[in-house]
Design a protein around this motif. Sequence first.
Motif, mmCIF file in Angstrom:
data_model
loop_
_atom_site.group_PDB
_atom_site.id
_atom_site.type_symbol
_atom_site.label_atom_id
_atom_site.label_comp_id
_atom_site.label_asym_id
_atom_site.label_seq_id
_atom_site.Cartn_x
_atom_site.Cartn_y
_atom_site.Cartn_z
ATOM 1 N N TYR A 51 -6.393 -5.769 -15.480
ATOM 2 C CA TYR A 51 -5.828 -6.141 -14.181
ATOM 3 C C TYR A 51 -5.141 -7.505 -14.242
ATOM 4 O O TYR A 51 -4.082 -7.717 -13.638
ATOM 5 C CB TYR A 51 -6.915 -6.156 -13.107
ATOM 6 C CG TYR A 51 -7.093 -4.836 -12.409
ATOM 7 C CD1 TYR A 51 -6.104 -4.347 -11.557
ATOM 8 C CD2 TYR A 51 -8.239 -4.075 -12.592
ATOM 9 C CE1 TYR A 51 -6.250 -3.141 -10.910
ATOM 10 C CE2 TYR A 51 -8.404 -2.851 -11.950
ATOM 11 C CZ TYR A 51 -7.404 -2.381 -11.109
ATOM 12 O OH TYR A 51 -7.557 -1.180 -10.472
ATOM 13 N N ILE A 52 -5.737 -8.447 -14.966
ATOM 14 C CA ILE A 52 -5.120 -9.766 -15.104
ATOM 15 C C ILE A 52 -3.767 -9.642 -15.804
ATOM 16 O O ILE A 52 -2.770 -10.250 -15.382
ATOM 17 C CB ILE A 52 -6.052 -10.720 -15.884
ATOM 18 C CG1 ILE A 52 -7.278 -11.074 -15.027
ATOM 19 C CG2 ILE A 52 -5.311 -11.991 -16.290
ATOM 20 C CD1 ILE A 52 -8.313 -11.909 -15.756
ATOM 21 N N GLU A 53 -3.714 -8.834 -16.854
ATOM 22 C CA GLU A 53 -2.461 -8.630 -17.580
ATOM 23 C C GLU A 53 -1.424 -7.956 -16.686
ATOM 24 O O GLU A 53 -0.254 -8.349 -16.660
ATOM 25 C CB GLU A 53 -2.732 -7.768 -18.821
ATOM 26 C CG GLU A 53 -1.510 -7.521 -19.678
ATOM 27 C CD GLU A 53 -1.841 -6.701 -20.909
ATOM 28 O OE1 GLU A 53 -0.992 -5.879 -21.312
ATOM 29 O OE2 GLU A 53 -2.958 -6.876 -21.454
ATOM 30 N N HIS A 58 3.562 -8.201 -13.151
ATOM 31 C CA HIS A 58 4.204 -7.772 -11.908
ATOM 32 C C HIS A 58 4.127 -8.828 -10.803
ATOM 33 O O HIS A 58 4.395 -8.526 -9.643
ATOM 34 C CB HIS A 58 3.577 -6.460 -11.435
ATOM 35 C CG HIS A 58 3.763 -5.324 -12.388
ATOM 36 N ND1 HIS A 58 4.876 -4.534 -12.372
ATOM 37 C CD2 HIS A 58 2.987 -4.888 -13.413
ATOM 38 C CE1 HIS A 58 4.778 -3.628 -13.335
ATOM 39 N NE2 HIS A 58 3.645 -3.813 -13.977
ATOM 40 N N ASP A 59 3.776 -10.043 -11.183
ATOM 41 C CA ASP A 59 3.755 -11.170 -10.240
ATOM 42 C C ASP A 59 2.887 -10.852 -9.007
ATOM 43 O O ASP A 59 3.323 -10.992 -7.860
ATOM 44 C CB ASP A 59 5.173 -11.520 -9.798
ATOM 45 C CG ASP A 59 5.237 -12.887 -9.116
ATOM 46 O OD1 ASP A 59 4.358 -13.724 -9.398
ATOM 47 O OD2 ASP A 59 6.150 -13.104 -8.300
ATOM 48 N N ARG A 129 -1.045 -4.221 -3.080
ATOM 49 C CA ARG A 129 -0.019 -4.766 -3.969
ATOM 50 C C ARG A 129 -0.056 -4.097 -5.346
ATOM 51 O O ARG A 129 0.989 -3.899 -5.974
ATOM 52 C CB ARG A 129 -0.202 -6.274 -4.098
ATOM 53 C CG ARG A 129 0.062 -7.020 -2.786
ATOM 54 C CD ARG A 129 -0.127 -8.506 -2.923
ATOM 55 N NE ARG A 129 0.159 -9.186 -1.663
ATOM 56 C CZ ARG A 129 0.023 -10.488 -1.474
ATOM 57 N NH1 ARG A 129 -0.399 -11.266 -2.470
ATOM 58 N NH2 ARG A 129 0.307 -11.024 -0.290
ATOM 59 N N VAL A 130 -1.252 -3.773 -5.821
ATOM 60 C CA VAL A 130 -1.361 -3.090 -7.109
ATOM 61 C C VAL A 130 -0.704 -1.719 -7.035
ATOM 62 O O VAL A 130 0.066 -1.331 -7.927
ATOM 63 C CB VAL A 130 -2.840 -2.959 -7.526
ATOM 64 C CG1 VAL A 130 -2.979 -2.012 -8.724
ATOM 65 C CG2 VAL A 130 -3.417 -4.318 -7.888
ATOM 66 N N LEU A 131 -0.984 -0.969 -5.975
ATOM 67 C CA LEU A 131 -0.400 0.355 -5.826
ATOM 68 C C LEU A 131 1.117 0.285 -5.690
ATOM 69 O O LEU A 131 1.842 1.138 -6.230
ATOM 70 C CB LEU A 131 -1.007 1.058 -4.614
ATOM 71 C CG LEU A 131 -2.458 1.528 -4.784
ATOM 72 C CD1 LEU A 131 -2.986 2.099 -3.475
ATOM 73 C CD2 LEU A 131 -2.570 2.564 -5.896
ATOM 74 N N ALA A 132 1.601 -0.722 -4.975
ATOM 75 C CA ALA A 132 3.042 -0.884 -4.839
ATOM 76 C C ALA A 132 3.689 -1.156 -6.193
ATOM 77 O O ALA A 132 4.755 -0.612 -6.518
ATOM 78 C CB ALA A 132 3.358 -2.013 -3.857
ATOM 79 N N ARG A 136 6.357 1.171 -8.325
ATOM 80 C CA ARG A 136 7.625 0.700 -8.884
ATOM 81 C C ARG A 136 7.710 1.004 -10.379
ATOM 82 O O ARG A 136 8.776 1.381 -10.892
ATOM 83 C CB ARG A 136 7.773 -0.808 -8.638
ATOM 84 C CG ARG A 136 7.996 -1.183 -7.178
ATOM 85 C CD ARG A 136 8.433 -2.626 -7.053
ATOM 86 N NE ARG A 136 7.423 -3.552 -7.563
ATOM 87 C CZ ARG A 136 6.453 -4.076 -6.821
ATOM 88 N NH1 ARG A 136 6.358 -3.759 -5.537
ATOM 89 N NH2 ARG A 136 5.585 -4.921 -7.356
ATOM 90 N N SER A 137 6.596 0.854 -11.079
ATOM 91 C CA SER A 137 6.580 1.116 -12.521
ATOM 92 C C SER A 137 6.870 2.581 -12.809
ATOM 93 O O SER A 137 7.604 2.913 -13.751
ATOM 94 C CB SER A 137 5.212 0.727 -13.103
ATOM 95 O OG SER A 137 4.988 -0.662 -12.978
ATOM 96 N N LEU A 138 6.281 3.466 -12.011
ATOM 97 C CA LEU A 138 6.523 4.898 -12.195
ATOM 98 C C LEU A 138 8.000 5.227 -11.973
ATOM 99 O O LEU A 138 8.594 6.017 -12.717
ATOM 100 C CB LEU A 138 5.653 5.701 -11.226
ATOM 101 C CG LEU A 138 4.149 5.665 -11.488
ATOM 102 C CD1 LEU A 138 3.408 6.388 -10.372
ATOM 103 C CD2 LEU A 138 3.812 6.296 -12.836
#
Length: 206
Positions: A51-53, A58-59, A129-132, A136-138
Amino acid sequence: FRPDGPLAIHKPFSSETARWMLTFLRSANRQHVAQSEALIRDLNLESKRAYIEFAKEHDIALTTSGLLMICKCEHALEEEAQTISRATELGLTASLLNPADLAKLEPETTINAAGAVFFEDDAFVSPVRVLAALNRSLTDMGVERRFGCEVTGAMSQDRRITALQTSQGVIETDQVVLAAGAWSARVGRRIGASLKILPGKGYGFW
């Protein structure tokens, strides 16, 4: 059978619930917990590292300020404090805080408590924010997402799933990831997978 207890079983019982209860009773012992502690620690620490990485890439704001287990009464504090020695044996950092320590740690907050246990290794991030960021990555990877697409069954060959039967037709595949949370067991039965998980306050595995 107390609705306000840490584990509440709602009636009527199903055969699935009965099997879960029997397996839970066999697993709810000190030996089983001791055998699982190191693995659970490693899973959590690796999850934190990932998660830290991900947050850096992804800021996303991620807080590594630890976790406070605040106890209103002395009895609760004594019980919570018993986790400190075991956490230390597992290589984690935990400490007992009195009201004065709490005031120093949270100077802008008035906390009426007997004390707290501070677990320094914990971290927090916003799930929204993680899901967002994942979404975006997908999109960037060109992943196709199908919403409202219900899985109704699976086709298999040599004990491997080769296609999923869905409300939008057959989807051929060579790999399937089942990540339906509390509904995983229900979806799993449709594709021939037996997952020992029940929905509830948290998840119950066995």
